[in-house]
Structure formats: C-alpha cells, structure tokens
Design an enzyme around this catalytic site. Structure first.
Site, PDB file in Angstrom:
ATOM      1  N   LYS A  13      85.998  -7.329  41.406  1.00 51.91           N
ATOM      2  CA  LYS A  13      85.146  -6.261  41.960  1.00 51.91           C
ATOM      3  C   LYS A  13      83.704  -6.387  41.464  1.00 51.91           C
ATOM      4  O   LYS A  13      82.761  -6.374  42.253  1.00 51.91           O
ATOM      5  CB  LYS A  13      85.692  -4.868  41.569  1.00 51.91           C
ATOM      6  CG  LYS A  13      87.130  -4.616  41.943  1.00 51.91           C
ATOM      7  CD  LYS A  13      87.599  -3.244  41.483  1.00 51.91           C
ATOM      8  CE  LYS A  13      87.565  -3.001  39.994  1.00 51.91           C
ATOM      9  NZ  LYS A  13      88.535  -3.787  39.191  1.00 51.91           N
ATOM     10  N   ARG A  21      89.836   6.220  40.311  1.00 48.79           N
ATOM     11  CA  ARG A  21      90.906   5.486  39.650  1.00 48.79           C
ATOM     12  C   ARG A  21      92.228   6.236  39.735  1.00 48.79           C
ATOM     13  O   ARG A  21      93.268   5.749  39.309  1.00 48.79           O
ATOM     14  CB  ARG A  21      90.524   5.356  38.172  1.00 48.79           C
ATOM     15  CG  ARG A  21      89.642   4.164  37.902  1.00 48.79           C
ATOM     16  CD  ARG A  21      90.455   3.295  37.199  1.00 48.79           C
ATOM     17  NE  ARG A  21      90.176   2.158  36.432  1.00 48.79           N
ATOM     18  CZ  ARG A  21      89.137   1.433  36.250  1.00 48.79           C
ATOM     19  NH1 ARG A  21      87.995   1.708  36.759  1.00 48.79           N
ATOM     20  NH2 ARG A  21      89.198   0.371  35.522  1.00 48.79           N
ATOM     21  N   ARG A  64      87.279 -14.463  30.850  1.00 49.52           N
ATOM     22  CA  ARG A  64      85.993 -13.841  31.238  1.00 49.52           C
ATOM     23  C   ARG A  64      85.029 -13.801  30.044  1.00 49.52           C
ATOM     24  O   ARG A  64      85.419 -13.525  28.925  1.00 49.52           O
ATOM     25  CB  ARG A  64      86.229 -12.403  31.720  1.00 49.52           C
ATOM     26  CG  ARG A  64      84.888 -11.671  31.946  1.00 49.52           C
ATOM     27  CD  ARG A  64      85.028 -10.411  32.747  1.00 49.52           C
ATOM     28  NE  ARG A  64      85.957  -9.449  32.185  1.00 49.52           N
ATOM     29  CZ  ARG A  64      86.315  -8.327  32.796  1.00 49.52           C
ATOM     30  NH1 ARG A  64      85.811  -8.039  33.978  1.00 49.52           N
ATOM     31  NH2 ARG A  64      87.167  -7.501  32.227  1.00 49.52           N
ATOM     32  N   ARG A 106      84.665  -9.255  26.299  1.00 53.00           N
ATOM     33  CA  ARG A 106      84.811  -7.805  26.258  1.00 53.00           C
ATOM     34  C   ARG A 106      85.958  -7.420  25.322  1.00 53.00           C
ATOM     35  O   ARG A 106      87.005  -8.060  25.338  1.00 53.00           O
ATOM     36  CB  ARG A 106      85.104  -7.282  27.673  1.00 53.00           C
ATOM     37  CG  ARG A 106      83.922  -6.548  28.285  1.00 53.00           C
ATOM     38  CD  ARG A 106      84.126  -6.281  29.745  1.00 53.00           C
ATOM     39  NE  ARG A 106      85.238  -5.384  30.040  1.00 53.00           N
ATOM     40  CZ  ARG A 106      85.498  -4.883  31.249  1.00 53.00           C
ATOM     41  NH1 ARG A 106      84.710  -5.197  32.266  1.00 53.00           N
ATOM     42  NH2 ARG A 106      86.524  -4.094  31.447  1.00 53.00           N
TER      43      ARG A 106
HETATM   44  P1  AP5 Z   1      85.389  -9.301  37.430  1.00 54.29           P
HETATM   45  O1  AP5 Z   1      84.545  -9.380  38.635  1.00 54.29           O
HETATM   46  O2  AP5 Z   1      84.726  -9.023  36.138  1.00 54.29           O
HETATM   47  O3  AP5 Z   1      86.625  -8.308  37.676  1.00 54.29           O
HETATM   48  P2  AP5 Z   1      86.685  -6.739  37.914  1.00 54.29           P
HETATM   49  O4  AP5 Z   1      87.517  -6.485  39.109  1.00 54.29           O
HETATM   50  O5  AP5 Z   1      85.330  -6.157  37.886  1.00 54.29           O
HETATM   51  O6  AP5 Z   1      87.557  -6.331  36.638  1.00 54.29           O
HETATM   52  P3  AP5 Z   1      87.250  -5.321  35.452  1.00 54.29           P
HETATM   53  O7  AP5 Z   1      88.041  -5.817  34.266  1.00 54.29           O
HETATM   54  O8  AP5 Z   1      85.802  -5.118  35.239  1.00 54.29           O
HETATM   55  O9  AP5 Z   1      87.890  -4.051  35.972  1.00 54.29           O
HETATM   56  P4  AP5 Z   1      88.357  -2.843  35.150  1.00 54.29           P
HETATM   57  O10 AP5 Z   1      88.671  -1.907  36.203  1.00 54.29           O
HETATM   58  O11 AP5 Z   1      89.438  -3.067  34.180  1.00 54.29           O
HETATM   59  O12 AP5 Z   1      87.148  -2.560  34.157  1.00 54.29           O
HETATM   60  P5  AP5 Z   1      85.984  -1.488  34.253  1.00 54.29           P
HETATM   61  O13 AP5 Z   1      84.820  -2.059  33.612  1.00 54.29           O
HETATM   62  O14 AP5 Z   1      85.902  -0.934  35.610  1.00 54.29           O
HETATM   63  O15 AP5 Z   1      86.190 -10.691  37.315  1.00 54.29           O
HETATM   64  C1  AP5 Z   1      87.077 -10.954  36.255  1.00 54.29           C
HETATM   65  C2  AP5 Z   1      86.992 -12.425  35.836  1.00 54.29           C
HETATM   66  O16 AP5 Z   1      87.488 -13.245  36.878  1.00 54.29           O
HETATM   67  C3  AP5 Z   1      85.570 -12.932  35.564  1.00 54.29           C
HETATM   68  O17 AP5 Z   1      85.616 -13.846  34.523  1.00 54.29           O
HETATM   69  C4  AP5 Z   1      85.167 -13.615  36.879  1.00 54.29           C
HETATM   70  O18 AP5 Z   1      84.249 -14.656  36.648  1.00 54.29           O
HETATM   71  C5  AP5 Z   1      86.501 -14.154  37.357  1.00 54.29           C
HETATM   72  N1  AP5 Z   1      86.642 -14.159  38.829  1.00 54.29           N
HETATM   73  C6  AP5 Z   1      86.264 -13.169  39.689  1.00 54.29           C
HETATM   74  N2  AP5 Z   1      86.602 -13.509  40.956  1.00 54.29           N
HETATM   75  C7  AP5 Z   1      87.210 -14.727  40.885  1.00 54.29           C
HETATM   76  C8  AP5 Z   1      87.787 -15.602  41.861  1.00 54.29           C
HETATM   77  N3  AP5 Z   1      87.805 -15.283  43.166  1.00 54.29           N
HETATM   78  N4  AP5 Z   1      88.324 -16.771  41.426  1.00 54.29           N
HETATM   79  C9  AP5 Z   1      88.322 -17.095  40.111  1.00 54.29           C
HETATM   80  N5  AP5 Z   1      87.784 -16.312  39.138  1.00 54.29           N
HETATM   81  C10 AP5 Z   1      87.238 -15.132  39.516  1.00 54.29           C
HETATM   82  O19 AP5 Z   1      86.600  -0.313  33.334  1.00 54.29           O
HETATM   83  C11 AP5 Z   1      86.702  -0.486  31.932  1.00 54.29           C
HETATM   84  C12 AP5 Z   1      87.213   0.788  31.290  1.00 54.29           C
HETATM   85  O20 AP5 Z   1      86.297   1.879  31.523  1.00 54.29           O
HETATM   86  C13 AP5 Z   1      88.561   1.327  31.787  1.00 54.29           C
HETATM   87  O21 AP5 Z   1      89.643   0.698  31.164  1.00 54.29           O
HETATM   88  C14 AP5 Z   1      88.440   2.804  31.417  1.00 54.29           C
HETATM   89  O22 AP5 Z   1      88.653   3.009  30.034  1.00 54.29           O
HETATM   90  C15 AP5 Z   1      86.980   3.107  31.729  1.00 54.29           C
HETATM   91  N6  AP5 Z   1      86.770   3.559  33.109  1.00 54.29           N
HETATM   92  C16 AP5 Z   1      86.071   2.921  34.089  1.00 54.29           C
HETATM   93  N7  AP5 Z   1      86.091   3.608  35.232  1.00 54.29           N
HETATM   94  C17 AP5 Z   1      86.825   4.723  34.988  1.00 54.29           C
HETATM   95  C18 AP5 Z   1      87.249   5.830  35.805  1.00 54.29           C
HETATM   96  N8  AP5 Z   1      86.900   5.906  37.101  1.00 54.29           N
HETATM   97  N9  AP5 Z   1      88.003   6.788  35.226  1.00 54.29           N
HETATM   98  C19 AP5 Z   1      88.345   6.721  33.934  1.00 54.29           C
HETATM   99  N10 AP5 Z   1      88.011   5.693  33.112  1.00 54.29           N
HETATM  100  C20 AP5 Z   1      87.259   4.699  33.649  1.00 54.29           C
HETATM  101 MG    MG Z   2      84.259  -4.899  36.535  1.00 53.21          MG
END
Ligand code: AP5
Ligand code: MG
Ligand code: ZN
Length: 215
Positions: A13, A88, A127, A160
């Site tokens: 994403k 979420r 990552r 991370r």
């Molecule tokens: P990347 O693009 O970074 O993946 P992503 O989908 O953004 O995954 P996240 O880990 O960021 O999602 P998340 O939901 O866990 O974390 P968030 O920061 O939102 O890609 C991942 C890796 O794969 C990278 O290395 C990339 O290079 C590689 N890649 C990408 N596409 C590829 C492809 N096609 N082929 C090969 N490799 C590829 O949330 C973190 C924390 O914040 C949560 O755990 C929670 O505690 C809090 N939080 C966030 N939002 C909320 C909410 N709405 N409510 C409550 N808590 C929240």
């Molecule tokens: Mg992300």
C-alpha cells in the site's frame, strides 16, 4: 479522487501510494506514518501511540478517528486523497462515512490489495525504510543502489521496529479478520476494486492505474 487503500501489512500500500499520489497530485495520508512521525517527535499523540505500534496492536479508535478527521479537513485534500491504513475495522469505516458526510466529500474507491500471507512475511522481513524521508525499499525486491543508504536523500536505511518476525505474525493476526470484514463492508457499497498484489511492483502499479481510471 478520494481513495482508500485496504490490505494486510506488506501488501504494498505505502509503496504504491507514494507514487500514485505524486502522479495524481493528491496527498498520501498514511495513519501509520502519522503515528511514527509523532513518536519520533515525542508529541502527546506519539506517547499515546508508541506501545501499540511497537507491539503491532491497533491504536484505539478514539485516538485514530479524531486524527483522521483533522487531517482530511486540511486544504490539500480538496482535489482528493489516498488514505492508506485507515479504516482498519468496521467502527473506523463507519466513522469515515460520517467524516466524509460532514466534510461534504464522497469516498469513490476502495482498492483492496490481495496477497497470500507467506509473501507478506517475506516482504516485511526484508523491508528497509529511510530514517530521513521515509522512502521504502526491500533488500531483494527493491534494493537501494548502495546498501543501507537512501537513493532519494542519502539518509540511513533502518528496519521498522514492528517488522521483527514475531511482531509481523501478530500484526497479520490482528488485521486478518478485520480486513475481510472491511472488504465485505465496501463491497456492499459497490466501492471495492481488488487487485492482485502478489505480482511485481510494475505489474501491481499497472493494475492500480486501471483500477483508478475504471468507473
Ligand atoms: P509496503 O508498501 O511498505 O507495504 P504496506 O502495505 O504499506 O505495509 P505496512 O507494513 O506499512 O502496513 P501496516 O498496515 O502494517 O503498517 P502501517 O504503517 O499502516 O511494502 C512492504 C515491503 O514489500 C517493502 O519492503 C516493499 O519494498 C516491498 N514490496 C511492496 N510491493 C512489492 C511487490 N509488488 N513485490 C515485491 N516487493 C514489494 O501501521 C503500523 C501501525 O500503526 C499498526 O500496526 C497500528 O499500531 C498503527 N495504526 C496504523 N493505522 C491505524 C488505524 N487505522 N487504526 C489503529 N492503529 C493504526
Ligand atoms: Mg505502509
Ligand atoms: Zn530518504
């Protein structure tokens, strides 16, 4: 265009949103990024969020929904936004419907990034993110030109905290059922467009473009 990116951790994403946001000239609003920034600045929001992020739990809705409402009310969302990582759960989806109504906006599309979980653990463990500008890399699938250093700004690449294996497994568990419930919720509203995120970066980008232009 007002878009939500929905999908389990590691589906890509953030990577895709960064690019699409530049292309469409609309802001990429990622709740995870907002929390991480608040934590590194040591703000009140950061203090509230830190333990949840470190352990892979969701930050409580009362903190998250207010923050999103404030962010979506800012002027730069006038011609659209990409909301990444929110909602979420169903309570957040209902809150978003209300926020959009209050702001006189309409959510047009929810892009669901679908990929099997084995792929996600591999992506998250490799990552690396830039400690300065937040750019995302992968040691194998999207490496920087020189190891450990950001191509874009020269900043140091770090892992991370929540990308450690045990936390990754927990994050998938926390989000699995909730994500499926959201797919059903938005399917009923006729807004879901599913893309196969288990493809190369380039192929996912292509599907995404088609999803965005389709009616
Ligand atoms: P990347 O693009 O970074 O993946 P992503 O989908 O953004 O995954 P996240 O880990 O960021 O999602 P998340 O939901 O866990 O974390 P968030 O920061 O939102 O890609 C991942 C890796 O794969 C990278 O290395 C990339 O290079 C590689 N890649 C990408 N596409 C590829 C492809 N096609 N082929 C090969 N490799 C590829 O949330 C973190 C924390 O914040 C949560 O755990 C929670 O505690 C809090 N939080 C966030 N939002 C909320 C909410 N709405 N409510 C409550 N808590 C929240
Ligand atoms: Mg992300
Ligand atoms: Zn950088």
């Amino acid at each position: 265009m007002n878009i939500v990116f929905l999908g389990l951790p590691g589906t890509g994403k953030g990577t895709q949103a960064e690019e699409l946001s530049r292309e469409l000239n609309i802001p990429h609003i990622a709740t995870g990024d907002i929390f991480r920034q608040a934590i590194s600045r040591g703000t009140e929001l950061g203090k509230k969020a830190k333990n949840y992020l470190d352990s892979g739990e969701l930050v409580p809705d009362e903190v998250t929904c207010g923050m999103v409402k404030e962010r979506l009310a800012e002027g730069d969302t006038k011609s659209g936004f990409i909301l990444d990582g929110f909602p979420r759960n169903i309570a957040q989806a209902e809150a978003l419907d209300k926020i959009m109504e209050e702001l006189g906006k309409k959510l047009e599309k929810v892009i669901f990034f679908s990929a099997p979980e084995e792929v996600l653990t591999q992506r998250l463990s490799g990552r690396r993110v830039c400690s300065e500008c937040g750019a995302t890399y992968h040691i194998e699938f999207n490496p920087p030109s020189s190891e450990g250093i950001c191509d874009r700004c020269g900043g140091k690449l770090i892992q991370r905290e929540d990308d450690r294996e045990e936390t990754v497994i927990h994050r998938l568990k926390v989000n699995r059922d909730k994500t499926q419930q959201l797919v059903d919720y938005y399917d009923k509203q006729g807004k879901i467009v599913t893309i196969n995120a288990d493809k190369s970066l380039e192929q996912v980008r292509k599907q995404l473009k088609e999803a965005v232009v389709s009616q």
